[in-house]
Design a protein around this motif. Structure first.
Motif, short mmCIF file in Angstrom:
data_model
loop_
_atom_site.label_atom_id
_atom_site.label_comp_id
_atom_site.label_asym_id
_atom_site.label_seq_id
_atom_site.Cartn_x
_atom_site.Cartn_y
_atom_site.Cartn_z
N GLY A 155 -87.65 -48.03 74.88
CA GLY A 155 -87.35 -48.11 75.96
C GLY A 155 -87.31 -49.38 75.90
N LEU A 156 -87.23 -50.06 74.82
CA LEU A 156 -86.69 -51.25 74.56
C LEU A 156 -87.36 -51.68 72.86
CD1 LEU A 156 -86.64 -54.60 75.87
CD2 LEU A 156 -88.91 -55.04 75.53
N VAL A 157 -85.96 -52.69 72.89
CA VAL A 157 -86.21 -53.36 71.67
C VAL A 157 -85.66 -53.84 70.71
CG1 VAL A 157 -84.64 -52.18 68.97
CG2 VAL A 157 -84.86 -50.55 70.33
N VAL A 158 -86.21 -55.27 70.64
CA VAL A 158 -85.92 -56.37 70.49
C VAL A 158 -85.58 -56.71 69.06
CG1 VAL A 158 -86.79 -58.96 70.24
CG2 VAL A 158 -87.41 -56.78 72.63
N ALA A 159 -84.41 -57.70 68.68
CA ALA A 159 -84.63 -58.00 67.44
C ALA A 159 -84.17 -59.57 66.92
CB ALA A 159 -82.78 -57.69 66.96
N ASP A 160 -85.70 -60.03 66.98
CA ASP A 160 -85.60 -61.53 66.32
C ASP A 160 -85.84 -61.59 65.26
OD1 ASP A 160 -86.09 -63.94 67.04
OD2 ASP A 160 -87.67 -64.07 68.15
N VAL A 161 -84.77 -61.59 64.05
CA VAL A 161 -85.00 -61.82 62.54
C VAL A 161 -84.35 -62.29 61.89
CG1 VAL A 161 -85.05 -60.30 60.56
CG2 VAL A 161 -85.89 -58.95 62.83
N PHE A 162 -85.60 -63.28 61.84
CA PHE A 162 -84.68 -64.52 60.29
C PHE A 162 -85.20 -64.66 59.18
CE2 PHE A 162 -83.58 -65.47 64.94
CZ PHE A 162 -82.21 -66.17 64.67
N SER A 163 -84.21 -65.03 58.09
CA SER A 163 -85.18 -65.34 56.98
C SER A 163 -83.87 -66.44 56.13
CB SER A 163 -84.44 -63.84 55.93
OG SER A 163 -85.01 -64.46 54.50
N GLY A 164 -85.36 -68.05 55.97
CA GLY A 164 -84.39 -68.46 56.03
C GLY A 164 -83.70 -69.32 56.90
N ALA A 165 -84.45 -69.32 58.33
CA ALA A 165 -83.42 -69.51 59.44
C ALA A 165 -81.72 -69.09 59.77
CB ALA A 165 -82.80 -71.35 59.76
N ARG A 166 -81.97 -67.82 58.88
CA ARG A 166 -80.38 -66.72 59.10
C ARG A 166 -80.86 -65.88 59.52
NH1 ARG A 166 -76.74 -68.38 53.85
NH2 ARG A 166 -75.05 -67.43 55.77
N THR A 167 -79.69 -65.08 59.82
CA THR A 167 -80.52 -63.13 60.92
C THR A 167 -79.19 -62.94 59.22
OG1 THR A 167 -80.05 -63.45 63.04
CG2 THR A 167 -79.61 -61.67 62.14
N PRO A 168 -80.48 -62.34 58.50
CA PRO A 168 -79.88 -61.14 57.41
C PRO A 168 -78.75 -60.29 57.32
CG PRO A 168 -82.07 -60.56 57.54
CD PRO A 168 -81.59 -61.03 58.56
N ALA A 169 -77.59 -60.04 56.65
CA ALA A 169 -76.18 -59.44 57.31
C ALA A 169 -76.74 -57.90 58.15
CB ALA A 169 -75.39 -59.77 55.79
N HIS A 170 -77.36 -57.11 57.12
CA HIS A 170 -77.21 -55.99 57.14
C HIS A 170 -78.09 -55.84 58.59
CE1 HIS A 170 -81.55 -57.22 56.21
NE2 HIS A 170 -81.90 -55.76 56.41
N LEU A 171 -78.28 -56.73 59.56
CA LEU A 171 -78.61 -56.33 60.38
C LEU A 171 -78.12 -56.54 61.88
CD1 LEU A 171 -82.52 -58.17 60.41
CD2 LEU A 171 -81.64 -55.25 59.92
N THR A 172 -76.27 -57.25 61.34
CA THR A 172 -75.35 -57.77 61.94
C THR A 172 -74.19 -56.28 62.02
OG1 THR A 172 -74.24 -58.62 60.28
CG2 THR A 172 -75.65 -60.32 61.47
N SER A 173 -74.48 -55.92 61.93
CA SER A 173 -73.58 -54.46 62.29
C SER A 173 -73.33 -53.12 62.80
CB SER A 173 -73.39 -53.88 60.55
OG SER A 173 -74.41 -53.26 60.43
N THR A 174 -72.25 -52.53 63.06
CA THR A 174 -72.56 -51.59 64.05
C THR A 174 -73.33 -50.62 63.29
OG1 THR A 174 -70.05 -50.19 62.54
CG2 THR A 174 -69.27 -52.00 64.56
N GLU A 175 -73.19 -50.42 62.02
CA GLU A 175 -74.16 -49.49 61.89
C GLU A 175 -75.15 -48.89 62.15
OE1 GLU A 175 -71.01 -49.04 58.28
OE2 GLU A 175 -71.50 -50.39 59.55
N PHE A 176 -76.02 -50.60 62.05
CA PHE A 176 -77.21 -51.70 62.42
C PHE A 176 -77.21 -50.34 63.96
CE2 PHE A 176 -79.96 -55.01 64.83
CZ PHE A 176 -81.09 -54.46 64.29
N LEU A 177 -76.65 -51.32 64.90
CA LEU A 177 -76.55 -50.27 66.23
C LEU A 177 -76.66 -49.89 66.24
CD1 LEU A 177 -73.77 -53.74 68.05
CD2 LEU A 177 -77.32 -53.19 67.62
N ASP A 178 -75.88 -48.51 65.73
CA ASP A 178 -76.02 -47.33 65.92
C ASP A 178 -77.36 -46.78 65.67
OD1 ASP A 178 -73.36 -46.23 65.68
OD2 ASP A 178 -73.24 -46.74 63.79
N ASP A 179 -77.98 -46.92 64.84
CA ASP A 179 -79.31 -47.05 64.67
C ASP A 179 -80.60 -47.25 65.78
OD1 ASP A 179 -81.59 -44.91 63.30
OD2 ASP A 179 -82.38 -46.82 61.93
N VAL A 180 -80.38 -48.74 65.99
CA VAL A 180 -80.54 -48.86 67.81
C VAL A 180 -80.28 -48.24 68.96
CG1 VAL A 180 -80.58 -50.59 69.64
CG2 VAL A 180 -80.28 -51.00 66.88
#
Length: 291
Positions: free
Chosen positions: A152-177
């Motif tokens: 019912g809820l998906v929360v994304a709060d992912v940082f590596s070295g204070a940056r969100t990794p690239a593979h969590l910023t795409s339409t393909e990632f949101l397709d899986d969300v």
């Protein structure tokens, strides 16, 4: 680097010392909150990540975590249990909040840093009654294991070295969300950016390509491109409680603005959705942010 540990098992104030330990993502520190007896702040390489009050897990100290809390509060009727997925664990602040405010919720936390998970479990143990499963895995790999329509809820709060990794910023990632979300479920993401806000605009365009309804909560100075900061995106295919989000954000200790509808679409400035092929990590914050 060695470890500094407090003597005995005292927690928080009353003379407790910081806990410092190397984890996979850098140097982790758990620093006691002198104003709250059993509260701690987690820092990684000096960057604040989470604040936890073991006596009151419903207390959210950080500005962006309070905004996540608003999204959680409005994701379902008050007190109703949620099935939630947290991508990025930190000190499990939001999972603890859901467990405290929505008893009997079932939650999955996906945190890549296994050493950090061990540290937090040991020093800031979860309530044994909370239905929180923690998995040490990459966020996208962990998300792929969530059953279709489970959350019912998906929360994304992912940082590596204070940056969100690239593979969590795409339409393909949101397709899986979207695949993991139940109909009408809510997606909430912590987005960090500064002037000229190219990353934030691109992330809004990306979410707009996959969700029917969006709202963005942020400090007005961040939205104007005056400083680096966090913005919380809330997205769903169902109508969002924008008026209540706006009221809650405006009454926070550090008031936030909510952009929605045409105003939010205009904010993107014509930015294009981001795909896996074009994705890059979010920008690194300036050193002055953590001083």
């Amino acid at each position: 680097m060695g470890r500094a540990r407090s003597g005995g098992r005292e927690r928080g104030g009353g003379g407790a010392e910081a806990v410092t330990e190397n984890v996979d993502g850098g140097l982790a520190q758990l620093v006691p909150d002198r104003d709250r007896p059993r509260a701690w702040t987690l820092l990684i390489d000096g960057a604040p990540q989470s604040h936890v009050d073991l006596d009151d897990p419903s207390y959210l100290s950080f500005e962006y975590q309070r905004r996540f809390g608003h999204a959680v509060d409005l994701a379902a009727p008050p007190g109703k249990p949620l099935q939630a997925v947290h991508l990025g664990g930190g000190a499990f602040t939001l999972a603890r909040y859901v467990a405290a405010t929505r008893p009997r919720s079932t939650q999955q936390v996906v945190e890549r840093d296994a050493a950090l998970v061990r540290l937090v479990r040991r020093e800031l143990p979860l309530d044994a009654r909370a239905r929180i499963r923690v998995r040490a895995a990459d966020a996208r790999e962990g998300l792929a294991k969530v059953p279709d329509g489970w959350a019912g809820l998906v929360v994304a709060d992912v940082f590596s070295g204070a940056r969100t990794p690239a593979h969590l910023t795409s339409t393909e990632f949101l397709d899986d969300v979207r695949r993991a979300l139940a109909p009408g479920g809510v997606y909430a993401a912590n987005l960090a950016d500064g002037p000229p806000l190219a990353h934030l605009r691109g992330q809004i365009a990306t979410a707009a390509a996959r969700f029917a309804e969006l709202a963005l909560i942020a400090d007005a100075a961040v939205l104007r491109g005056k400083r680096f900061g966090n913005a919380v995106l809330v997205a769903s295919d169902a109508p969002l409680p924008v008026a209540e989000l706006t009221r809650r954000a405006a009454s926070d200790p550090h008031p936030g603005r909510v952009l929605h509808g045409r105003e939010l679409l205009d904010f993107t400035g014509g930015a294009a959705p981001v795909t896996d092929l074009a994705a890059v990590a979010s920008p690194a914050p300036p050193a002055s942010v953590f001083r």
